[in-house]
Design a protein around this motif. Structure first.
Motif, PDB file in Angstrom:
ATOM      1  N   THR A 233      37.680  47.287  43.161  1.00 40.88           N
ATOM      2  CA  THR A 233      37.997  47.458  41.742  1.00 40.88           C
ATOM      3  C   THR A 233      39.411  47.990  41.532  1.00 40.88           C
ATOM      4  O   THR A 233      40.103  47.576  40.593  1.00 40.88           O
ATOM      5  CB  THR A 233      36.978  48.402  41.075  1.00 40.88           C
ATOM      6  OG1 THR A 233      36.958  49.660  41.767  1.00 40.88           O
ATOM      7  CG2 THR A 233      35.590  47.804  41.103  1.00 40.88           C
ATOM      8  N   THR A 252      34.500  43.904  37.063  1.00 36.64           N
ATOM      9  CA  THR A 252      33.889  44.638  35.954  1.00 36.64           C
ATOM     10  C   THR A 252      32.443  44.986  36.264  1.00 36.64           C
ATOM     11  O   THR A 252      31.995  46.122  36.035  1.00 36.64           O
ATOM     12  CB  THR A 252      33.962  43.802  34.666  1.00 36.64           C
ATOM     13  OG1 THR A 252      35.338  43.530  34.352  1.00 36.64           O
ATOM     14  CG2 THR A 252      33.332  44.546  33.498  1.00 36.64           C
ATOM     15  N   LEU A 253      31.693  44.029  36.792  1.00 36.60           N
ATOM     16  CA  LEU A 253      30.293  44.283  37.136  1.00 36.60           C
ATOM     17  C   LEU A 253      30.169  45.299  38.268  1.00 36.60           C
ATOM     18  O   LEU A 253      29.297  46.175  38.246  1.00 36.60           O
ATOM     19  CB  LEU A 253      29.609  42.975  37.513  1.00 36.60           C
ATOM     20  CG  LEU A 253      29.444  41.953  36.380  1.00 36.60           C
ATOM     21  CD1 LEU A 253      28.892  40.641  36.913  1.00 36.60           C
ATOM     22  CD2 LEU A 253      28.532  42.504  35.284  1.00 36.60           C
ATOM     23  N   SER A 255      32.351  47.583  38.933  1.00 38.47           N
ATOM     24  CA  SER A 255      32.845  48.871  38.457  1.00 38.47           C
ATOM     25  C   SER A 255      31.723  49.721  37.882  1.00 38.47           C
ATOM     26  O   SER A 255      31.701  50.944  38.047  1.00 38.47           O
ATOM     27  CB  SER A 255      33.936  48.660  37.402  1.00 38.47           C
ATOM     28  OG  SER A 255      34.407  49.889  36.910  1.00 38.47           O
ATOM     29  N   GLY A 256      30.755  49.072  37.185  1.00 44.04           N
ATOM     30  CA  GLY A 256      29.609  49.811  36.663  1.00 44.04           C
ATOM     31  C   GLY A 256      28.780  50.418  37.781  1.00 44.04           C
ATOM     32  O   GLY A 256      28.368  51.572  37.711  1.00 44.04           O
ATOM     33  N   TYR A 411      22.901  46.339  31.510  1.00 43.46           N
ATOM     34  CA  TYR A 411      23.897  46.581  32.560  1.00 43.46           C
ATOM     35  C   TYR A 411      25.221  45.886  32.232  1.00 43.46           C
ATOM     36  O   TYR A 411      26.294  46.458  32.444  1.00 43.46           O
ATOM     37  CB  TYR A 411      23.378  46.094  33.910  1.00 43.46           C
ATOM     38  CG  TYR A 411      24.373  46.308  35.032  1.00 43.46           C
ATOM     39  CD1 TYR A 411      24.507  47.563  35.613  1.00 43.46           C
ATOM     40  CD2 TYR A 411      25.196  45.284  35.482  1.00 43.46           C
ATOM     41  CE1 TYR A 411      25.435  47.791  36.624  1.00 43.46           C
ATOM     42  CE2 TYR A 411      26.128  45.497  36.487  1.00 43.46           C
ATOM     43  CZ  TYR A 411      26.238  46.747  37.055  1.00 43.46           C
ATOM     44  OH  TYR A 411      27.164  46.977  38.045  1.00 43.46           O
ATOM     45  N   CYS A 412      25.152  44.679  31.709  1.00 39.23           N
ATOM     46  CA  CYS A 412      26.379  43.950  31.348  1.00 39.23           C
ATOM     47  C   CYS A 412      27.113  44.658  30.209  1.00 39.23           C
ATOM     48  O   CYS A 412      28.349  44.739  30.214  1.00 39.23           O
ATOM     49  CB  CYS A 412      26.041  42.514  30.956  1.00 39.23           C
ATOM     50  SG  CYS A 412      25.488  41.476  32.333  1.00 39.23           S
ATOM     51  N   SER A 415      28.826  47.628  31.779  1.00 36.19           N
ATOM     52  CA  SER A 415      29.975  47.230  32.581  1.00 36.19           C
ATOM     53  C   SER A 415      31.141  46.822  31.688  1.00 36.19           C
ATOM     54  O   SER A 415      32.303  47.150  31.973  1.00 36.19           O
ATOM     55  CB  SER A 415      29.595  46.074  33.516  1.00 36.19           C
ATOM     56  OG  SER A 415      28.619  46.491  34.448  1.00 36.19           O
ATOM     57  N   ARG A 418      33.024  49.702  30.558  1.00 36.72           N
ATOM     58  CA  ARG A 418      33.959  50.183  31.579  1.00 36.72           C
ATOM     59  C   ARG A 418      35.302  49.474  31.473  1.00 36.72           C
ATOM     60  O   ARG A 418      36.345  50.050  31.762  1.00 36.72           O
ATOM     61  CB  ARG A 418      33.373  49.939  32.969  1.00 36.72           C
ATOM     62  CG  ARG A 418      32.200  50.819  33.322  1.00 36.72           C
ATOM     63  CD  ARG A 418      32.651  52.180  33.746  1.00 36.72           C
ATOM     64  NE  ARG A 418      33.336  52.146  35.027  1.00 36.72           N
ATOM     65  CZ  ARG A 418      34.233  53.045  35.437  1.00 36.72           C
ATOM     66  NH1 ARG A 418      34.585  54.026  34.638  1.00 36.72           N
ATOM     67  NH2 ARG A 418      34.789  52.957  36.623  1.00 36.72           N
TER      68      ARG A 418
END
Length: 525
Positions: A233, A252-253, A255-256, A411-412, A415, A418
């Motif tokens: 990331t 991005t995904l 990073s969560g 979750y999306c 993310s 973020r």
């Protein structure tokens, strides 16, 4: 000295040894001395900020308490009628409100100075001649956001008569500076933590074993998962001008997941170490990626921060007479539903803007707070319409497949949130979004090009395995205590699990040059 340094390991061992050697009634002193050593090790210049905050909070709490005690003593001696009692109560409340306000101005003022001082200094440097402000240094004390919120909550509880003021200055100092939670929380409540710190706890092998297991799980999430994910990331977001396409979606995904493993890993370490001393810190995570909505997500993520805002910001606004009058006036003019919406929007809007500012002072953090506030407000205000749509499309809300879809959706959303903060500015966020949607390279998932951002195929394979382990452990934790389950295994299996975890951390943990493993993300908040 942080949780992942060699010094910290020896520090904890020494603190534990001294704690159990000292008589029970004096063991809180060991915790206080240990906490002050830990705090001072990060910079002796930070200690005055903590001491000033503690002194202000101690003095204000004692003052408020004394006002209430004097009124009760007067009523007991003089026996005034009901009208006189009410008058005295109002006078005392007004006086205590002034004391509370004065203390909050100082305590929160220190927090604002520390959080926003650098940004203000940067703005002033453009006004004055170059070099004129070089002598000004902004000090950001360790854990200032966490101990300030604990202090504010404590003062509010004294003002609302939920608690009595602590009469021992050093015990209050221990409550605010207790070293396992000073780095990243959880945000402590005086009612929950203070008594545990000062009562002294006997040596308990089972409790110590459970604490070490929890800390070990935290180190696994931090060193093996979070610090591996951050390589990818950081490369993508740190050099976003060089890249395009789906790599940003992947980053991005991931990073969560990185933030969760980093922050919850730190919480597990903090709670595990604290359990060794017999002190139970509040739970700060409850498997947030199992959440099916934005509101549920924030009931599972950073639980103590959400609870703090609920008790000390949201509820006082909800029960405010002014908001009630505003809601009724709007209802008369625009209808009951709009009036009720106002009563929801204003408190939630305030909470989420403040939540954004707590995390950072830039516009991107304000945008992040507005983003989450908008999601939660819309889902609350338009709940009837959402229910109608669900029925219209004949969605079986109890089906496991629908629950999984909701979890993935949540979750999306997390993310994407973020993406508002990680790049560092809204301009960078907009540029990344444009670079993502203006370039279509789905083949990146299959041609191996994703292995060119700091992690190779073996790293991705390892991450896949660790995610499966994380999911499996989380599922077991949802059903009960994993540590109790491990305790029920025979000796060979138990120690096999311990050794596997230790070797996994030692072998697969990230310790290479250029990676600051000790820098937990939420230490900056």
């Amino acid at each position: 000295m942080t949780f992942l340094s060699g010094k910290f390991l020896f520090f904890v061992i020494a603190a534990v040894v001294f704690y159990f050697l000292v008589p029970l009634k004096h063991r809180w002193i060991v915790l206080l001395v240990s906490s002050m050593i830990f705090y001072a090790s990060s910079g002796i210049q930070m200690v005055p900020f903590l001491l000033v905050t503690t002194a202000v909070v101690y003095g204000a709490a004692r003052w408020i308490d004394s006002v209430y005690e004097k009124r009760l003593a007067y009523i007991k001696e003089q026996g005034p009628d009901r009208a006189e009692k009410k008058r005295l109560q109002q006078l005392d409340k007004k006086k205590c409100r002034r004391i509370l306000t004065g203390a909050l101005v100082i305590v929160i003022g220190i927090l604002v100075y520390c959080k926003a001082g650098s940004r203000l200094l940067s703005a002033l440097s453009h006004v004055f001649e170059e070099g004129r402000l070089d002598w000004v240094k902004i000090i950001v004390p360790l854990g200032v956001s966490y101990y300030t919120f604990s202090a504010v909550g404590y003062l509010a509880d004294i003002y609302w008569k939920r608690e009595k003021a602590e009469r021992n200055f050093f015990k209050l100092l221990l409550f605010l500076s207790y070293f396992p939670h000073i780095l990243q929380g959880p945000i402590a409540r005086h009612k929950h933590l203070a008594g545990q710190l000062v009562e002294g706890h006997p040596f308990d092998v089972k409790r110590i074993s459970y604490g070490l297991q929890l800390a070990l799980w935290g180190y696994f999430k931090k060193l093996v998962m979070a610090d591996r994910l951050v390589i990818f990331t950081n490369e993508v977001f740190g050099n976003f001008a060089e890249y395009k396409g789906v790599v940003f979606i992947v980053a991005t995904l991931l990073s969560g997941l990185q933030l969760y493993c980093d922050f919850s890993g730190c919480m597990d370490i903090a709670r595990g170490i604290s359990q060794i001393f017999g002190v139970e810190l509040e739970k700060n995570f409850d498997h947030p990626f199992f959440a099916r909505s934005a509101a549920e997500f924030w009931r599972r993520w950073h639980i103590t921060l959400g609870a703090w805002f609920k008790d000390y910001v949201y509820m006082p606004l909800v029960v405010s007479p002014k908001l009630g009058r505003l809601s009724r006036n709007v209802s008369k003019k625009l209808g009951n539903r709009v009036g009720k919406a106002v009563a929801v929007v204003i408190p939630l809007g305030c909470v989420w803007i403040l939540t954004g500012l707590w995390h950072g002072t830039g516009y991107n953090y304000i945008a992040w707070g507005i983003y989450w506030g908008t999601l939660i407000i819309l889902s609350t205000v338009f709940a009837p319409e959402i229910e109608k749509l669900t029925k219209l499309f004949r969605i079986n809300t109890e089906a496991d497949s629908w629950k999984v879809i909701q979890m993935v959706r949540t979750y999306c959303l997390f993310s994407f949130g973020r993406l508002l903060t990680v790049p560092g500015s809204l301009h960078a966020t907009a540029d990344i979004i444009k670079r993502t949607i203006s370039w279509h390279d789905l083949w990146s998932f299959f041609d191996g090009s994703l292995y060119g951002y700091g992690l190779d195929a073996k790293d991705f394979a390892l991450l896949f395995v660790t995610v499966l382990i994380l999911w499996a452990v989380s599922m077991l934790q949802e059903r009960g205590s994993v540590r109790d389950r491990i305790a029920g295994y025979n000796l060979v299996v138990r120690w096999g699990i311990y050794y596997a975890a230790i070797f996994a951390i030692v072998i697969f943990g990230i310790y290479g040059p250029g990676y600051d493993s000790s820098a937990f993300l939420y230490m900056g908040f």
